[in-house]
Design an enzyme around this catalytic site. Structure first.
Site, PDB file in Angstrom:
ATOM      1  CG  HIS A 135      -0.271   0.057   2.326  1.00 45.81           C
ATOM      2  ND1 HIS A 135       0.539  -0.846   3.103  1.00 45.81           N
ATOM      3  CD2 HIS A 135      -0.041   1.307   3.065  1.00 45.81           C
ATOM      4  CE1 HIS A 135       0.960  -0.417   4.185  1.00 45.81           C
ATOM      5  NE2 HIS A 135       0.812   1.000   4.494  1.00 45.81           N
TER       6      HIS A 135
HETATM    7  C1  UD1 Z   1      -1.117   5.059   6.659  1.00 45.00           C
HETATM    8  C2  UD1 Z   1       0.246   5.421   7.137  1.00 45.00           C
HETATM    9  C3  UD1 Z   1       1.167   4.139   7.022  1.00 45.00           C
HETATM   10  C4  UD1 Z   1       0.495   3.117   7.585  1.00 45.00           C
HETATM   11  C5  UD1 Z   1      -0.720   2.663   6.804  1.00 45.00           C
HETATM   12  C6  UD1 Z   1      -1.212   1.509   7.422  1.00 45.00           C
HETATM   13  C7  UD1 Z   1       0.789   8.010   7.311  1.00 45.00           C
HETATM   14  C8  UD1 Z   1       1.492   8.985   6.370  1.00 45.00           C
HETATM   15  N1  UD1 Z   1       0.757   6.703   6.602  1.00 45.00           N
HETATM   16  O1  UD1 Z   1      -1.215   5.141   5.412  1.00 45.00           O
HETATM   17  O2  UD1 Z   1       2.310   4.661   7.686  1.00 45.00           O
HETATM   18  O3  UD1 Z   1       1.558   2.041   6.950  1.00 45.00           O
HETATM   19  O4  UD1 Z   1      -1.634   3.914   7.324  1.00 45.00           O
HETATM   20  O5  UD1 Z   1      -2.586   1.046   6.803  1.00 45.00           O
HETATM   21  O6  UD1 Z   1       0.227   8.216   8.290  1.00 45.00           O
HETATM   22  N2  UD1 Z   1      -8.481   4.723   3.403  1.00 45.00           N
HETATM   23  C9  UD1 Z   1      -9.976   4.091   3.394  1.00 45.00           C
HETATM   24  N3  UD1 Z   1     -10.441   3.695   4.715  1.00 45.00           N
HETATM   25  C10 UD1 Z   1      -9.646   3.626   5.754  1.00 45.00           C
HETATM   26  C11 UD1 Z   1      -8.294   4.439   5.870  1.00 45.00           C
HETATM   27  C12 UD1 Z   1      -7.886   5.070   4.652  1.00 45.00           C
HETATM   28  O7  UD1 Z   1     -10.699   3.889   2.608  1.00 45.00           O
HETATM   29  O8  UD1 Z   1     -10.098   3.440   6.939  1.00 45.00           O
HETATM   30  C13 UD1 Z   1      -8.255   5.356   2.110  1.00 45.00           C
HETATM   31  C14 UD1 Z   1      -8.373   6.938   2.274  1.00 45.00           C
HETATM   32  O9  UD1 Z   1      -9.108   7.344   1.854  1.00 45.00           O
HETATM   33  C15 UD1 Z   1      -7.112   7.321   1.473  1.00 45.00           C
HETATM   34  C16 UD1 Z   1      -6.060   6.098   1.653  1.00 45.00           C
HETATM   35  O10 UD1 Z   1      -6.874   4.862   2.136  1.00 45.00           O
HETATM   36  O11 UD1 Z   1      -7.412   7.443  -0.092  1.00 45.00           O
HETATM   37  C17 UD1 Z   1      -5.018   6.339   2.359  1.00 45.00           C
HETATM   38  O12 UD1 Z   1      -5.073   6.661   3.759  1.00 45.00           O
HETATM   39  P1  UD1 Z   1      -4.189   7.335   4.646  1.00 45.00           P
HETATM   40  O13 UD1 Z   1      -4.678   7.577   6.077  1.00 45.00           O
HETATM   41  O14 UD1 Z   1      -4.093   8.736   3.985  1.00 45.00           O
HETATM   42  O15 UD1 Z   1      -2.845   6.733   4.493  1.00 45.00           O
HETATM   43  P2  UD1 Z   1      -2.483   5.067   4.426  1.00 45.00           P
HETATM   44  O16 UD1 Z   1      -1.850   5.161   3.213  1.00 45.00           O
HETATM   45  O17 UD1 Z   1      -3.406   4.305   5.046  1.00 45.00           O
END
Ligand code: UD1
Length: 375
Positions: free
Chosen positions: A216
């Site tokens: 991811h």
């Molecule tokens: C975050 C952490 C990363 C960790 C990862 C584990 C940061 C910078 N990154 O990255 O270190 O390894 O979590 O999962 O904090 N989304 C959903 N549902 C959710 C959460 C996220 O759909 O419950 C989607 C968001 O809308 C977004 C994407 O996933 O489009 C990324 O989510 P985000 O929280 O920005 O960072 P991660 O890539 O999850």
């Protein structure tokens, strides 16, 4: 223990925001709550991760109950997400006024809350659990979060000697640094027995041998060419064993955007994100783990499962030196070659990494208790 007159419990506010944080705060909360005379600990969830499968399921499984405070920030660009957490956390901190804010790991919630606490008037002290890890790759948002958080922390709890050296090289006063081991491994050791009871293998209809994949990182999945190279490498491994992929929402979104179809990758089987016990069950039984996550490199090492990290670098070199981890980057041929080699070689012995013994949270609580006694 009888309450000493005049000594009130140390008030700790623990912060969690994203999936990998929940396994880290669980043993800390448990340990602080076991010593109610010394500590009063509350859990705050920023809401960075909000899906049931990415968040809620963990509180039940890990037995820590619902967070007392929820900021409900949700998704956004890095700036938007960080800013939202900061705005809402500042208000809460003004009301709560804990003695310490305890942050874990390296996600946006970690750095945002550390920054707010350090700038309060008067400042609220910050403790960082899992301090000192460095990938030396500032294109990783997590690396920025680690550097910022460590620079602001009054207490830094580390997992390994390389982390201590990194902090020393950055001029951090060594009296603030305590090497205590790894709280994520505390959770693994506590739950690995219970995970044997998971029926995930039957539910998913998968039989060993299989490989287990997590993927991811923005650097891997947000770039079309990189994602393509990785999927091609996985396809070669998938010709030998099925690859089970509990996919992060980000990866699903990007695969859709790039028109990359899972069916075109031999052996790849995408499933929804799994709970902790199901994932641990699978990890323990996998012939091979492929990942770009941080914590999974550590867990696979302790479980003795060969692990290929789909990154050029790692902030956890101890898993390469003492564990089962090998860096393969995003190169199709390297992924295929090392994957097939690992499958041929089979499982290795479980590894021992100094202090990764299930007692990191106890050591952390001891450090706080000693500070409190002397303050
Ligand atoms: C975050 C952490 C990363 C960790 C990862 C584990 C940061 C910078 N990154 O990255 O270190 O390894 O979590 O999962 O904090 N989304 C959903 N549902 C959710 C959460 C996220 O759909 O419950 C989607 C968001 O809308 C977004 C994407 O996933 O489009 C990324 O989510 P985000 O929280 O920005 O960072 P991660 O890539 O999850």
């Amino acid at each position: 223990m009888p309450r000493q007159p005049g000594v009130r419990p140390l008030r700790l506010l623990l912060v969690a925001g994203a999936r990998p944080n929940f396994m880290k705060v669980a043993p800390l909360l448990r340990e602080f709550r076991r010593r109610p005379v010394r500590f009063s600990a509350r859990l705050l969830h920023t809401g960075q991760h909000y899906d049931e499968a990415m968040s809620d399921v963990f509180f039940e499984e890990l037995g820590i109950g619902r967070p007392e405070i929820h900021l409900g920030v949700g998704s956004g660009s890095h700036a938007v997400q960080t800013a939202r957490i900061m705005e809402r956390f500042e208000q809460v901190l003004g009301q709560e006024r804990p003695d310490w804010v305890v942050v874990v790991g390296d996600v946006n919630s970690t750095a945002a809350c550390a920054l707010v606490a350090a700038k309060m008037t008067p400042p609220v002290k910050v403790a960082h659990v899992e301090a000192g890890l460095r990938s030396r790759d500032r294109r990783m948002p997590e690396e920025i979060n680690r550097i910022v958080t460590d620079a602001l922390s009054d207490l830094l709890f580390t997992t390994s000697a390389d982390a201590d050296r990194n902090l020393a090289a950055e001029g951090v006063d060594r009296r603030r640094v305590h090497r205590v081991g790894n709280v994520m491994i505390d959770t693994l050791k506590r739950f690995v027995g219970r995970s044997n009871g998971s029926d995930v293998v039957r539910r998913l209809g998968i039989a060993p041998p299989f490989a287990l994949l997590t993927l991811h990182r923005p650097s891997n999945v947000d770039d079309r060419a990189t994602l393509k190279r990785i999927l091609e490498g996985l396809g070669r491994i998938g010709q030998e064993v099925p690859i089970l992929f509990p996919a992060h929402p980000r990866t699903i979104k990007m695969m859709r955007e790039f028109g990359a179809r899972a069916e075109e990758v031999p052996g790849l089987r995408i499933v929804s994100p799994l709970g902790y016990l199901d994932f641990l069950h699978l990890q323990k039984r996998a012939a091979l783990v492929l990942t770009d996550s941080g914590g999974i490199q550590e867990e696979a090492s302790i479980l003795g499962v060969p692990c290929l990290t789909l990154r050029e670098n790692t902030e956890r070199p101890v898993t390469v030196r003492h564990g089962t981890n090998r860096l393969v980057g995003s190169d199709t041929r390297a992924i295929a070659r090392e994957g097939l080699r690992a499958l041929r070689m089979g499982r290795t012995r479980r590894r021992r990494i100094p202090l990764w013994d299930g007692r990191a949270a106890v050591r952390i609580a001891d450090v706080f208790a000693a500070l409190h006694r002397n303050s």
